[in-house]
Design a protein around this motif. Sequence first.
Motif, PDB file in Angstrom:
ATOM      1  N   VAL A 135     -40.917 -10.036 -53.229  1.00  0.00           N
ATOM      2  CA  VAL A 135     -41.919 -11.091 -53.286  1.00  0.00           C
ATOM      3  C   VAL A 135     -41.314 -12.381 -52.747  1.00  0.00           C
ATOM      4  N   ASP A 136     -42.106 -13.160 -52.009  1.00  0.00           N
ATOM      5  CA  ASP A 136     -41.601 -14.431 -51.502  1.00  0.00           C
ATOM      6  C   ASP A 136     -42.037 -15.578 -52.414  1.00  0.00           C
ATOM      7  N   LYS A 137     -41.698 -16.792 -52.056  1.00  0.00           N
ATOM      8  CA  LYS A 137     -41.947 -17.941 -52.926  1.00  0.00           C
ATOM      9  C   LYS A 137     -43.435 -18.245 -53.080  1.00  0.00           C
ATOM     10  N   ASN A 138     -44.267 -17.682 -52.207  1.00  0.00           N
ATOM     11  CA  ASN A 138     -45.711 -17.901 -52.264  1.00  0.00           C
ATOM     12  C   ASN A 138     -46.462 -16.751 -52.923  1.00  0.00           C
ATOM     13  N   GLY A 139     -45.742 -15.710 -53.322  1.00  0.00           N
ATOM     14  CA  GLY A 139     -46.378 -14.568 -53.972  1.00  0.00           C
ATOM     15  C   GLY A 139     -46.781 -13.440 -53.060  1.00  0.00           C
TER      16      GLY A 139
END
Length: 283
Positions: A135-139
């Motif tokens: 998962v990245d920092k934006n979801g």
Amino acid sequence: MYLNNVNLSNNINSVSFGTNNIKGNDSLKEADGAKTGSDSANSEKFDRSYEYAKSVCSEKLRENCPFEYSVAISKDGEILYEHSGEARNCAVLYDKLKPETTIVHGHPGETLKPLSPNDIIVFLSNPNLKKVVAVDKNGNTCSMTKPDGFMNFKDPSQIHDEVDELFMKNWLEYLGVPWGMDDEFISICEAKLAKKLGTDDEQTIKRKLYNGFVPKNPQEAYDILRYKSSELGTSLFEPHMEKYIKYISTVKSGSEQENEILKKFLEKFSLRYGTVLEYGSCK
């Protein structure tokens, strides 16, 4: 994230290990229609734990000094563990896993980095892992899931070699570089051994490596060079590995090009091993 039992080639660009979002949850919701009681409650609990895992892993990536964080979830929705990693890696706590565990972990960067070869090796090597999610920092998410009845388990060292080879060959194919036994590969080997000999003089190289006679057939030349490499105390790798080492610097770490190469690799892996590859966008 780097999983802690992996020994992938150090030349491979680092990417983290992660989480899944779309079909995983859709499948659970569809299954709930045929379930009642405790099964439905467990499914709802899993969904809540999964959303929590995505949220907390993303949150750690938005801090001033972002780091990878992982959450392991049982098939019944129990949080098996939460673990803080470092900037670009996070260990798996194998002794805390249960059958059909899902692991969600963060991948740092401005855009989503797909699952890495290291992630895939750990995922395939451990029978207790049902799904891995990045998962990245934006979801946004990238996930890999083993279908029901999956039995494609092998010796970890064999899995490592197979995934490593598939990854490097895919990398070269994306760049349009032939990865077979050819004249370019022989030139790479000659340059490697010439450096060991401490000379760049072409005639000296031919004399010391081939005794003055250079075979036209690449395989014959390679057999001679491989023998010479052992005399010089070094090693020559297979064509795809030597060429990967040569060309890896042409792709910038963290670039969209690198992400596209990883996506192609994951597609090929999923097709070969029969796993389910999915991407999810933040809501």
